[in-house]
Design a protein around this motif. Structure first.
Motif, PDB file in Angstrom:
ATOM      1  N   LEU A 194       0.842  -1.201   0.000  1.00 14.92           N
ATOM      2  CA  LEU A 194       0.000   0.000   0.000  1.00 14.92           C
ATOM      3  C   LEU A 194       0.875   1.248   0.000  1.00 14.92           C
ATOM      4  O   LEU A 194       0.594   2.211  -0.735  1.00 14.92           O
ATOM      5  CB  LEU A 194      -0.927  -0.003   1.224  1.00 14.92           C
ATOM      6  CG  LEU A 194      -1.828   1.223   1.389  1.00 14.92           C
ATOM      7  CD1 LEU A 194      -2.764   1.385   0.194  1.00 14.92           C
ATOM      8  CD2 LEU A 194      -2.624   1.137   2.685  1.00 14.92           C
ATOM      9  N   ALA A 195       1.930   1.243   0.785  1.00 13.26           N
ATOM     10  CA  ALA A 195       2.844   2.387   0.862  1.00 13.26           C
ATOM     11  C   ALA A 195       3.508   2.643  -0.490  1.00 13.26           C
ATOM     12  O   ALA A 195       3.663   3.800  -0.901  1.00 13.26           O
ATOM     13  CB  ALA A 195       3.902   2.149   1.940  1.00 13.26           C
ATOM     14  N   ILE A 196       3.888   1.582  -1.199  1.00 13.91           N
ATOM     15  CA  ILE A 196       4.507   1.734  -2.523  1.00 13.91           C
ATOM     16  C   ILE A 196       3.528   2.391  -3.487  1.00 13.91           C
ATOM     17  O   ILE A 196       3.885   3.328  -4.214  1.00 13.91           O
ATOM     18  CB  ILE A 196       4.986   0.372  -3.059  1.00 13.91           C
ATOM     19  CG1 ILE A 196       6.189  -0.126  -2.244  1.00 13.91           C
ATOM     20  CG2 ILE A 196       5.354   0.455  -4.543  1.00 13.91           C
ATOM     21  CD1 ILE A 196       6.531  -1.585  -2.453  1.00 13.91           C
ATOM     22  N   PHE A 197       2.277   1.934  -3.481  1.00  9.75           N
ATOM     23  CA  PHE A 197       1.295   2.511  -4.402  1.00  9.75           C
ATOM     24  C   PHE A 197       0.862   3.912  -3.997  1.00  9.75           C
ATOM     25  O   PHE A 197       0.613   4.762  -4.856  1.00  9.75           O
ATOM     26  CB  PHE A 197       0.108   1.563  -4.585  1.00  9.75           C
ATOM     27  CG  PHE A 197       0.440   0.447  -5.528  1.00  9.75           C
ATOM     28  CD1 PHE A 197       0.449   0.649  -6.903  1.00  9.75           C
ATOM     29  CD2 PHE A 197       0.811  -0.798  -5.038  1.00  9.75           C
ATOM     30  CE1 PHE A 197       0.803  -0.371  -7.781  1.00  9.75           C
ATOM     31  CE2 PHE A 197       1.162  -1.824  -5.911  1.00  9.75           C
ATOM     32  CZ  PHE A 197       1.156  -1.606  -7.284  1.00  9.75           C
ATOM     33  N   LEU A 198       0.804   4.198  -2.701  1.00  3.28           N
ATOM     34  CA  LEU A 198       0.542   5.570  -2.253  1.00  3.28           C
ATOM     35  C   LEU A 198       1.688   6.486  -2.678  1.00  3.28           C
ATOM     36  O   LEU A 198       1.466   7.629  -3.090  1.00  3.28           O
ATOM     37  CB  LEU A 198       0.380   5.624  -0.728  1.00  3.28           C
ATOM     38  CG  LEU A 198      -0.977   5.227  -0.175  1.00  3.28           C
ATOM     39  CD1 LEU A 198      -0.926   5.173   1.348  1.00  3.28           C
ATOM     40  CD2 LEU A 198      -2.060   6.194  -0.627  1.00  3.28           C
ATOM     41  N   GLY A 199       2.913   5.956  -2.588  1.00  3.69           N
ATOM     42  CA  GLY A 199       4.076   6.715  -3.048  1.00  3.69           C
ATOM     43  C   GLY A 199       3.984   7.009  -4.532  1.00  3.69           C
ATOM     44  O   GLY A 199       4.275   8.120  -4.979  1.00  3.69           O
ATOM     45  N   GLY A 200       3.557   6.025  -5.309  1.00  3.28           N
ATOM     46  CA  GLY A 200       3.389   6.220  -6.750  1.00  3.28           C
ATOM     47  C   GLY A 200       2.320   7.247  -7.069  1.00  3.28           C
ATOM     48  O   GLY A 200       2.498   8.119  -7.930  1.00  3.28           O
ATOM     49  N   PHE A 201       1.191   7.170  -6.354  1.00  8.54           N
ATOM     50  CA  PHE A 201       0.105   8.141  -6.533  1.00  8.54           C
ATOM     51  C   PHE A 201       0.586   9.550  -6.205  1.00  8.54           C
ATOM     52  O   PHE A 201       0.316  10.508  -6.933  1.00  8.54           O
ATOM     53  CB  PHE A 201      -1.082   7.741  -5.639  1.00  8.54           C
ATOM     54  CG  PHE A 201      -2.206   8.724  -5.657  1.00  8.54           C
ATOM     55  CD1 PHE A 201      -3.028   8.848  -6.767  1.00  8.54           C
ATOM     56  CD2 PHE A 201      -2.455   9.530  -4.557  1.00  8.54           C
ATOM     57  CE1 PHE A 201      -4.074   9.756  -6.787  1.00  8.54           C
ATOM     58  CE2 PHE A 201      -3.486  10.451  -4.560  1.00  8.54           C
ATOM     59  CZ  PHE A 201      -4.310  10.557  -5.673  1.00  8.54           C
ATOM     60  N   THR A 202       1.331   9.667  -5.110  1.00  7.93           N
ATOM     61  CA  THR A 202       1.876  10.971  -4.708  1.00  7.93           C
ATOM     62  C   THR A 202       2.865  11.481  -5.748  1.00  7.93           C
ATOM     63  O   THR A 202       2.896  12.676  -6.052  1.00  7.93           O
ATOM     64  CB  THR A 202       2.560  10.852  -3.328  1.00  7.93           C
ATOM     65  OG1 THR A 202       1.621  10.305  -2.410  1.00  7.93           O
ATOM     66  CG2 THR A 202       3.054  12.198  -2.837  1.00  7.93           C
ATOM     67  N   HIS A 203       3.659  10.565  -6.304  1.00 10.53           N
ATOM     68  CA  HIS A 203       4.619  10.918  -7.356  1.00 10.53           C
ATOM     69  C   HIS A 203       3.895  11.554  -8.540  1.00 10.53           C
ATOM     70  O   HIS A 203       4.340  12.574  -9.084  1.00 10.53           O
ATOM     71  CB  HIS A 203       5.365   9.656  -7.785  1.00 10.53           C
ATOM     72  CG  HIS A 203       6.660   9.913  -8.466  1.00 10.53           C
ATOM     73  ND1 HIS A 203       7.485   8.899  -8.876  1.00 10.53           N
ATOM     74  CD2 HIS A 203       7.285  11.055  -8.831  1.00 10.53           C
ATOM     75  CE1 HIS A 203       8.560   9.414  -9.458  1.00 10.53           C
ATOM     76  NE2 HIS A 203       8.441  10.716  -9.441  1.00 10.53           N
TER      77      HIS A 203
END
Length: 196
Positions: free
Chosen positions: A171-180
């Motif tokens: 989830l953190a990886i995908f939240l990071g991607g969304f934020t990116h």
């Protein structure tokens, strides 16, 4: 929801470091000193190893900026009495030495984990600006990879340090991607960046 807020508070220095890295590398003096990591050399297939966009200066600047941003962020959280809002400080002391080193580690991982994606894109002749040209499948795959590659290393490291579950790490990886994506949209809006 509280966990997601804490995750963003924890990762904010890396986000800032990434933005400042991009801004600083646009300064003509620094831009003219950007030597590609691959030294302009080609792989055995005759194509560039990583390409011009991955520079030695960018790599080390991001590493140092990560350290300084984490140092500043730790001091700010301490001053505001909000130290425990960062996931890191639930397990480690908010100390300048630790902050600088962990920030440098995150900055280093941010850049390191972008390299395999760059290497593969060169092999498949995927343009950084066109993201796969007319090959829609490649376009989508590399769009997603471009958003999460740098987060992958950081979140795996953070997951180990603060004992995230595998589900939280993903989830953190995908939240990071969304934020990116959001940050890149803002940078495009302000004409710092040309494309996602």
């Amino acid at each position: 929801m509280q966990w997601i807020l804490s995750l963003y508070i924890t990762m904010f220095p890396v986000i800032l470091a990434g933005v400042f890295n991009m801004l600083l590398l646009k300064i003509p003096f620094l831009k003219s000193r950007c030597k590609p990591i691959d030294g302009g050399k080609n792989w055995t297939d005759g194509k560039r190893i990583f390409g011009d966009s991955k520079s030695v200066l960018g790599f080390w600047l991001m590493t140092l900026l990560g350290g300084f941003m984490e140092l500043f962020w730790g001091l700010l959280l301490q001053g505001l009495g909000e130290t425990k809002r960062s996931l890191l400080y639930l397990y480690f002391e908010n100390a300048p030495g630790f902050n600088f080193l962990i920030g440098m580690l995150f900055g280093f991982l941010y850049m390191l984990f972008e390299l395999p994606n760059s290497f593969i894109k060169r092999r498949l002749s995927v343009s950084a600006s066109e993201q796969g040209d007319r090959r829609r499948g490649l376009k989508l795959i590399f769009f997603v990879l471009d958003q999460i590659d740098s987060m992958l290393g950081i979140m795996l490291c953070l997951g180990i340090l603060v004992h995230l579950t595998p589900v939280q790490t993903v989830l953190a990886i995908f939240l990071g991607g969304f934020t990116h994506v959001l940050v890149n949209c803002l940078l495009i809006l302000f004409r710092v960046r040309k494309y996602l």
